[in-house]
Design a protein around this motif. Sequence first.
Motif, PDB file in Angstrom:
ATOM      1  N   HIS A 483       0.851  -1.199   0.000  1.00 10.96           N
ATOM      2  CA  HIS A 483       0.000   0.000   0.000  1.00 10.96           C
ATOM      3  C   HIS A 483       0.888   1.252   0.000  1.00 10.96           C
ATOM      4  CE1 HIS A 483       0.320   0.635   4.553  1.00 10.96           C
ATOM      5  NE2 HIS A 483       0.799  -0.589   4.368  1.00 10.96           N
ATOM      6  N   LEU A 485       2.016   4.698  -1.245  1.00  9.49           N
ATOM      7  CA  LEU A 485       1.432   5.888  -1.856  1.00  9.49           C
ATOM      8  C   LEU A 485       2.502   6.696  -2.572  1.00  9.49           C
ATOM      9  CD1 LEU A 485      -0.965   7.914  -2.172  1.00  9.49           C
ATOM     10  CD2 LEU A 485      -0.185   8.939  -0.019  1.00  9.49           C
ATOM     11  N   TYR A 492      -1.497   4.399  -5.766  1.00 11.22           N
ATOM     12  CA  TYR A 492      -0.867   3.395  -4.922  1.00 11.22           C
ATOM     13  C   TYR A 492      -0.116   2.361  -5.766  1.00 11.22           C
ATOM     14  CZ  TYR A 492      -3.140   5.024  -0.676  1.00 11.22           C
ATOM     15  OH  TYR A 492      -3.521   5.785   0.408  1.00 11.22           O
ATOM     16  N   GLN A 516      -6.859   4.410   7.779  1.00 10.22           N
ATOM     17  CA  GLN A 516      -5.661   4.578   8.596  1.00 10.22           C
ATOM     18  C   GLN A 516      -5.901   5.753   9.527  1.00 10.22           C
ATOM     19  OE1 GLN A 516      -2.598   3.117   8.936  1.00 10.22           O
ATOM     20  NE2 GLN A 516      -1.880   2.300   6.974  1.00 10.22           N
ATOM     21  N   THR A 550       2.603   2.257   5.738  1.00 12.16           N
ATOM     22  CA  THR A 550       2.096   3.192   6.748  1.00 12.16           C
ATOM     23  C   THR A 550       3.127   4.266   7.042  1.00 12.16           C
ATOM     24  OG1 THR A 550       0.692   1.478   7.719  1.00 12.16           O
ATOM     25  CG2 THR A 550       1.227   3.353   9.112  1.00 12.16           C
ATOM     26  N   LEU A 553       3.016   6.661   4.157  1.00 14.25           N
ATOM     27  CA  LEU A 553       1.816   7.493   4.281  1.00 14.25           C
ATOM     28  C   LEU A 553       2.023   8.588   5.321  1.00 14.25           C
ATOM     29  CD1 LEU A 553      -1.232   7.793   3.471  1.00 14.25           C
ATOM     30  CD2 LEU A 553      -1.743   6.355   5.457  1.00 14.25           C
ATOM     31  N   TYR A 556       4.412  11.254   4.014  1.00 14.94           N
ATOM     32  CA  TYR A 556       3.747  12.052   2.979  1.00 14.94           C
ATOM     33  C   TYR A 556       2.923  13.166   3.613  1.00 14.94           C
ATOM     34  CZ  TYR A 556       0.166  13.197  -0.517  1.00 14.94           C
ATOM     35  OH  TYR A 556      -0.698  13.846  -1.353  1.00 14.94           O
ATOM     36  N   HIS A 557       2.138  12.829   4.612  1.00 15.42           N
ATOM     37  CA  HIS A 557       1.279  13.839   5.239  1.00 15.42           C
ATOM     38  C   HIS A 557       2.074  14.781   6.140  1.00 15.42           C
ATOM     39  CE1 HIS A 557      -2.698  12.664   3.797  1.00 15.42           C
ATOM     40  NE2 HIS A 557      -2.265  11.416   3.867  1.00 15.42           N
ATOM     41  N   PHE A 611      -7.159   8.886   7.324  1.00 16.82           N
ATOM     42  CA  PHE A 611      -6.980   8.720   5.880  1.00 16.82           C
ATOM     43  C   PHE A 611      -7.629   7.415   5.422  1.00 16.82           C
ATOM     44  CE2 PHE A 611      -2.939  10.075   7.941  1.00 16.82           C
ATOM     45  CZ  PHE A 611      -3.062  11.437   7.718  1.00 16.82           C
ATOM     46  N   GLU A 613      -7.021   4.396   2.333  1.00 15.26           N
ATOM     47  CA  GLU A 613      -6.014   3.910   1.400  1.00 15.26           C
ATOM     48  C   GLU A 613      -6.469   2.582   0.802  1.00 15.26           C
ATOM     49  OE1 GLU A 613      -2.360   3.035   3.390  1.00 15.26           O
ATOM     50  OE2 GLU A 613      -3.214   1.415   4.563  1.00 15.26           O
TER      51      GLU A 613
END
Length: 663
Positions: A483, A485, A492, A516, A550, A553, A556-557, A611, A613
């Motif tokens: 998964h 991103l 994905y 998530q 994870t 992810l 990224y944020h 989030f 995903e």
Amino acid sequence: MSVYLHDIPLPEAQARFRQAIQAAGFWRVLGTESIPLDENSLGRVTAEPIWARISSPHYHASAMDGFAVRAITTNGALPSKPITLEIGPEAEYVDTGDPLPDWANSVIPIENVESLDEPCNITAEIRNPASIRIRSSVAPWSHVRPSGEDIVATQLVLPAGHILRPVDLGAIAAAGHQEIRVTRKPKVAILPTGTELVPIGSQLKAGDILEYNSLVIAAQIKSMGGESTRYLITKDDFDLICEKVQEAAQDHDLILLNAGSSAGAEDFSAKVVEKLGQLIVHGVAVRPGHPVILGTIDRGSLTSDEMIHRPGSIVPIIGVPGYPVSAALTIDIFVEPLIAYWLGRRRNELPTEMATLTRKIVSPPGDDDFVRVAMGKVGDKLLAAPLSRGAGVITSLVQADGLALIPRGTQGLDAGEPVKVHLYRSRAEIEKTIFCIGSHDLTLDLLSQFLAEQDRRLASANVGSQGGLIALRRGEAHLAGSHLLNPETGEYNISYIRQYMPNIPVKVVALVGRDQGLMVKPGNPKGLKSLRDLTRSNVQFVNRQRGAGTRVLLDYHLKLMTIAPERIVGYSQEEYTHLGVAAAIASGRADCGLGIAAAAQALNLEFIPLFQERYDLVIPREFAEGDLLAPLFELLAEGRFREAVSQLPGYDVSVMGTVILEE
């Protein structure tokens, strides 16, 4: 020379222990006994050869329903020139198993005989005609089980030292025996020690440890052919432990003193052995399980009757480490050979195969390192994936398909190197195993259960999404959960597949959509609402490992929110699964972590969704088109599996089975 916690090489430790037991007359069969021949004989070991008392069959028996004849009287019979035989002097009807008349040496099956009394062929209802007609001759002893065909009186049926199987019981009975003489089962005392231990079923509080080692050890002893006595837990008190050991020594052949074998303030096992007998070895160069204790205990005064049933005045004692994996290995290494000698059988030997390691193993150079591995056949390669190494990780015992030995003198093996593996499972089982390496998701556990109903096993290793793609590139897995991103496109997995698996045709299938978010303690005591709250100095975070989807992810944020990772307390504290993160929070090691709702629910945590995903299965095309994975694709389209996954919180099954990419 002191033997206190000296890591002696394994062969030397075994030799010292054997010499001490031999000197006491203990390295031989303990005794024999006669037992009735019944189903309880299964698994016992023959104490002496078993010779046939009678032949089987003990008479010439018909092997068919038909007519007993002298073969010579059938000579010349042809389809165009039948012969007629008179019932009585020339033929006699017999059922299967009936004795032949003394004058007969063959049987004509009933379906090959015609009756002169009836227009039709002989049937089971027409057994006594005055005469019969045959249209072919028979050779002597056709359709006859001659006396002694199976067993001849006086022949050897089974040797001494044989472990009795179901079929053996029938052979012994056929040879005319009602009783058999077998070796006496060794009696083993298992003494768990530790103030922190509590019985199975107890209400647990912080610091309590469930005592289940004795259960596992007792089952091992039973599987080896011994009998065990599980004593109640003895707290860490030197005098109490001495008292229990002395009690066990009176009527047992071996004492297993569990826990307390290290060198801590409350580790009394070595001192107990020194006081009550002889400490031979304390510390063996093996991993796991190096603080093993080997010794003997003075049995004390015995009655004359007891002396008949006991080889000598001492009883061997083994201090078994308290960690479950160490304890189980200690029983295999030191106890199994001893029980084998006492029973008069050969040692149990597991089949071996050469396999390829999927990742590097680092081993202590001076130790024999026993590594439990999951096994799978991917393409034409047999692979061994090392499982968690912790001595307390009992799940590694459950998941293991084999045991790899890294011999002392080496510092481990690199990924891709060959390793000899002692197999716990058959090669056939391993070849039905789907090897999944990659990101962790709880739906894989459900998938494993459903696949088991389809004659498939799912063996999974959690190394993160990137690690899974790399494993596919190296040909070390059939599929990977991923998964990842792409922060630039918002898509994905696809860009990462092309980066890590160039020129490898793949099929990407969506498994689930999932939420998530932040997993927090019940009641959310820190009042966490978003990732910005992670920068507070009073918030302890627990992260996923590098390469995990994870983690990607999260990063990224954090970048979108211009939050520097170093501002988060615990950013470098890593776990390899969502459940690992949840366990860290539930145990108080952290206040929060990013993960999935199902993991939070599993450990009674609260979940703050942040989030959504998509979690995909990445499958090289050569495996996607093969028979091994066919049941998996059937499950993705099956309503029962979808329904089971939908019951987990935070999952969307509407995407399940959708082909994302096929090239």
